[in-house]
Design a protein around this motif. Structure first.
Motif, PDB file in Angstrom:
ATOM      1  N   ALA A 228      41.197  40.021  48.489  1.00 54.70           N
ATOM      2  CA  ALA A 228      41.817  39.735  47.199  1.00 54.70           C
ATOM      3  C   ALA A 228      40.767  39.620  46.096  1.00 54.70           C
ATOM      4  O   ALA A 228      40.962  40.113  44.975  1.00 54.70           O
ATOM      5  N   PHE A 229      39.627  38.975  46.395  1.00 55.69           N
ATOM      6  CA  PHE A 229      38.591  38.841  45.375  1.00 55.69           C
ATOM      7  C   PHE A 229      38.001  40.199  45.018  1.00 55.69           C
ATOM      8  O   PHE A 229      37.751  40.484  43.838  1.00 55.69           O
ATOM      9  N   LEU A 230      37.782  41.053  46.012  1.00 52.04           N
ATOM     10  CA  LEU A 230      37.232  42.376  45.737  1.00 52.04           C
ATOM     11  C   LEU A 230      38.194  43.204  44.890  1.00 52.04           C
ATOM     12  O   LEU A 230      37.762  43.933  43.977  1.00 52.04           O
ATOM     13  N   LEU A 231      39.499  43.107  45.166  1.00 53.14           N
ATOM     14  CA  LEU A 231      40.472  43.842  44.373  1.00 53.14           C
ATOM     15  C   LEU A 231      40.530  43.345  42.929  1.00 53.14           C
ATOM     16  O   LEU A 231      40.762  44.126  42.000  1.00 53.14           O
ATOM     17  N   CYS A 232      40.327  42.052  42.748  1.00 50.93           N
ATOM     18  CA  CYS A 232      40.427  41.453  41.414  1.00 50.93           C
ATOM     19  C   CYS A 232      39.097  41.415  40.672  1.00 50.93           C
ATOM     20  O   CYS A 232      39.037  40.899  39.549  1.00 50.93           O
ATOM     21  N   LEU A 233      38.047  41.940  41.280  1.00 49.63           N
ATOM     22  CA  LEU A 233      36.732  41.894  40.652  1.00 49.63           C
ATOM     23  C   LEU A 233      36.669  42.672  39.340  1.00 49.63           C
ATOM     24  O   LEU A 233      36.128  42.166  38.343  1.00 49.63           O
ATOM     25  N   PRO A 234      37.211  43.899  39.254  1.00 52.68           N
ATOM     26  CA  PRO A 234      37.183  44.586  37.949  1.00 52.68           C
ATOM     27  C   PRO A 234      37.925  43.827  36.856  1.00 52.68           C
ATOM     28  O   PRO A 234      37.462  43.743  35.710  1.00 52.68           O
ATOM     29  N   SER A 235      39.087  43.270  37.193  1.00 54.09           N
ATOM     30  CA  SER A 235      39.841  42.517  36.188  1.00 54.09           C
ATOM     31  C   SER A 235      39.121  41.233  35.790  1.00 54.09           C
ATOM     32  O   SER A 235      39.278  40.747  34.667  1.00 54.09           O
ATOM     33  N   LEU A 236      38.313  40.670  36.688  1.00 56.10           N
ATOM     34  CA  LEU A 236      37.527  39.487  36.341  1.00 56.10           C
ATOM     35  C   LEU A 236      36.580  39.799  35.186  1.00 56.10           C
ATOM     36  O   LEU A 236      36.482  39.018  34.223  1.00 56.10           O
ATOM     37  N   TYR A 237      35.894  40.937  35.257  1.00 56.56           N
ATOM     38  CA  TYR A 237      34.954  41.303  34.192  1.00 56.56           C
ATOM     39  C   TYR A 237      35.692  41.543  32.879  1.00 56.56           C
ATOM     40  O   TYR A 237      35.269  41.070  31.812  1.00 56.56           O
ATOM     41  N   VAL A 238      36.826  42.242  32.947  1.00 53.89           N
ATOM     42  CA  VAL A 238      37.573  42.544  31.726  1.00 53.89           C
ATOM     43  C   VAL A 238      38.140  41.273  31.107  1.00 53.89           C
ATOM     44  O   VAL A 238      38.014  41.037  29.898  1.00 53.89           O
ATOM     45  N   PHE A 239      38.753  40.423  31.925  1.00 57.52           N
ATOM     46  CA  PHE A 239      39.365  39.207  31.398  1.00 57.52           C
ATOM     47  C   PHE A 239      38.308  38.263  30.826  1.00 57.52           C
ATOM     48  O   PHE A 239      38.538  37.612  29.806  1.00 57.52           O
ATOM     49  N   THR A 240      37.156  38.179  31.485  1.00 57.18           N
ATOM     50  CA  THR A 240      36.097  37.311  30.980  1.00 57.18           C
ATOM     51  C   THR A 240      35.531  37.849  29.674  1.00 57.18           C
ATOM     52  O   THR A 240      35.239  37.085  28.752  1.00 57.18           O
ATOM     53  N   SER A 241      35.411  39.166  29.570  1.00 59.15           N
ATOM     54  CA  SER A 241      34.911  39.768  28.335  1.00 59.15           C
ATOM     55  C   SER A 241      35.870  39.515  27.177  1.00 59.15           C
ATOM     56  O   SER A 241      35.439  39.394  26.026  1.00 59.15           O
ATOM     57  N   LEU A 242      37.165  39.420  27.470  1.00 61.09           N
ATOM     58  CA  LEU A 242      38.140  39.146  26.418  1.00 61.09           C
ATOM     59  C   LEU A 242      37.954  37.762  25.802  1.00 61.09           C
ATOM     60  O   LEU A 242      38.424  37.522  24.686  1.00 61.09           O
ATOM     61  N   THR A 243      37.285  36.866  26.494  1.00 59.21           N
ATOM     62  CA  THR A 243      37.050  35.532  25.949  1.00 59.21           C
ATOM     63  C   THR A 243      35.872  35.508  24.984  1.00 59.21           C
ATOM     64  O   THR A 243      35.577  34.465  24.401  1.00 59.21           O
ATOM     65  N   GLY A 244      35.175  36.639  24.838  1.00 55.68           N
ATOM     66  CA  GLY A 244      34.030  36.676  23.939  1.00 55.68           C
ATOM     67  C   GLY A 244      32.775  36.079  24.526  1.00 55.68           C
ATOM     68  O   GLY A 244      31.899  35.611  23.798  1.00 55.68           O
ATOM     69  N   THR A 245      32.643  36.103  25.833  1.00 52.94           N
ATOM     70  CA  THR A 245      31.494  35.485  26.474  1.00 52.94           C
ATOM     71  C   THR A 245      30.242  36.338  26.300  1.00 52.94           C
ATOM     72  O   THR A 245      30.315  37.551  26.099  1.00 52.94           O
ATOM     73  N   SER A 246      29.098  35.687  26.379  1.00 54.70           N
ATOM     74  CA  SER A 246      27.817  36.385  26.353  1.00 54.70           C
ATOM     75  C   SER A 246      27.162  36.394  27.731  1.00 54.70           C
ATOM     76  O   SER A 246      26.008  36.761  27.861  1.00 54.70           O
ATOM     77  N   LEU A 247      27.914  35.979  28.762  1.00 51.57           N
ATOM     78  CA  LEU A 247      27.374  35.938  30.109  1.00 51.57           C
ATOM     79  C   LEU A 247      27.128  37.351  30.627  1.00 51.57           C
ATOM     80  O   LEU A 247      27.848  38.296  30.292  1.00 51.57           O
ATOM     81  N   SER A 248      26.127  37.482  31.478  1.00 48.62           N
ATOM     82  CA  SER A 248      25.843  38.764  32.118  1.00 48.62           C
ATOM     83  C   SER A 248      26.879  39.049  33.197  1.00 48.62           C
ATOM     84  O   SER A 248      27.667  38.169  33.590  1.00 48.62           O
ATOM     85  N   LEU A 249      26.880  40.291  33.695  1.00 51.52           N
ATOM     86  CA  LEU A 249      27.820  40.661  34.753  1.00 51.52           C
ATOM     87  C   LEU A 249      27.596  39.806  35.991  1.00 51.52           C
ATOM     88  O   LEU A 249      28.552  39.355  36.630  1.00 51.52           O
ATOM     89  N   ARG A 250      26.335  39.564  36.354  1.00 46.88           N
ATOM     90  CA  ARG A 250      26.052  38.729  37.526  1.00 46.88           C
ATOM     91  C   ARG A 250      26.572  37.315  37.330  1.00 46.88           C
ATOM     92  O   ARG A 250      27.117  36.700  38.258  1.00 46.88           O
ATOM     93  N   ALA A 251      26.423  36.783  36.119  1.00 43.45           N
ATOM     94  CA  ALA A 251      26.906  35.433  35.845  1.00 43.45           C
ATOM     95  C   ALA A 251      28.424  35.373  35.875  1.00 43.45           C
ATOM     96  O   ALA A 251      29.011  34.394  36.357  1.00 43.45           O
ATOM     97  N   ILE A 252      29.089  36.442  35.391  1.00 45.68           N
ATOM     98  CA  ILE A 252      30.550  36.473  35.405  1.00 45.68           C
ATOM     99  C   ILE A 252      31.063  36.485  36.848  1.00 45.68           C
ATOM    100  O   ILE A 252      32.005  35.760  37.199  1.00 45.68           O
ATOM    101  N   VAL A 253      30.456  37.302  37.706  1.00 43.26           N
ATOM    102  CA  VAL A 253      30.864  37.360  39.111  1.00 43.26           C
ATOM    103  C   VAL A 253      30.627  36.003  39.787  1.00 43.26           C
ATOM    104  O   VAL A 253      31.475  35.525  40.555  1.00 43.26           O
ATOM    105  N   THR A 254      29.497  35.372  39.489  1.00 41.35           N
ATOM    106  CA  THR A 254      29.206  34.067  40.083  1.00 41.35           C
ATOM    107  C   THR A 254      30.188  33.019  39.599  1.00 41.35           C
ATOM    108  O   THR A 254      30.617  32.153  40.373  1.00 41.35           O
TER     109      THR A 254
END
Length: 241
Positions: free
Chosen positions: A99-125
């Protein structure tokens, strides 16, 4: 000879706030990650935002996710016997990872929608921190699930209890994201709350794909063929409590 008069200190601006009123930034510490996740998430989130040794941290959170989910499945499987309990432990561990692997792309997109400055590695963590928190809560609730699994004969009740305990854990699993918002690492929590709900839904549908979960080995899936998880959930209720 006249004494020199030392220059007076510049007058403080009446609008200037005292230094003590400005809160210091949360420290970046090397506290044990699991303890920090539950007790002092601010320090852990500062470490994630600082991009400090994220790979071992992410792997640890992934391991906690798998083990906590496996413990939850083990407790539920004792509704039948220990053979099914071991099988369900393996199933739920795989479900959480898949489930986490399937939702990983949406995690990056949804987090980016919040206006975050975190890196991709930080978003996954950060996403794994939420997943690990969810698994820790499920592991903590597993003894309650085990008690009812071994003391009742109603598959409907045990299925309902599994669902309710999962919802309770999901409500509190958003805490790392909420703290990240207050620290300014993400702009808001709405998108990530939606992502966590999506993660739970994907996990429930994956569990339906791997059915049966609470039946003896060799039992054919019921209903057969493709099935939405809500339909499968409702189908258990003809059984009496």
């Amino acid at each position: 000879m006249t004494a020199e008069i030392p220059p007076s200190a510049p007058a403080a601006s009446p609008d200037a706030a005292p230094a003590a009123a400005i809160p210091p930034p949360a420290p970046v510490t090397d506290a044990p990650p699991i303890s920090a996740l539950l007790r002092t998430p601010d320090a852990l989130l500062c470490r994630i935002a600082a991009d400090r040794r994220l790979l071992p941290l992410a792997l640890l959170f992934l391991l906690v996710t798998v083990l906590g989910s496996a413990l939850y499945g083990l407790a539920a499987g004792f509704f039948v016997d220990w053979h099914v309990a071991l099988l369900d432990a393996a199933k739920t561990a795989g479900i959480s990872l898949f489930a986490f692997l399937l939702c990983l792309p949406s995690l990056y997109v949804f987090t980016s929608l919040t206006g975050t400055s975190l890196s991709l590695r930080a978003i996954v963590t950060l996403g794994l921190a939420c997943s690990a928190t969810l698994a820790l809560l499920l592991g903590a609730l597993a003894p309650i699930l085990w008690l009812f699994a071994v003391s009742t004969t109603s598959v409907a009740f045990v299925t309902f209890l599994c669902f309710i305990l999962l919802l309770i854990a999901a409500i509190f699993a958003i805490r790392p994201v909420d703290r990240a918002r207050k620290l300014g690492f993400v702009g808001g929590t709405l998108a990530l709350r939606v992502w966590l709900i999506l993660l739970v839904i994907v996990a429930l549908q994956t569990a339906t794909l791997l059915r049966p979960m609470l039946a003896p080995r060799g039992t054919p899936p019921s209903p057969e063929g493709k099935c939405f998880f809500l339909s499968h959930f409702i189908s258990t209720f003809p059984d009496s409590f």
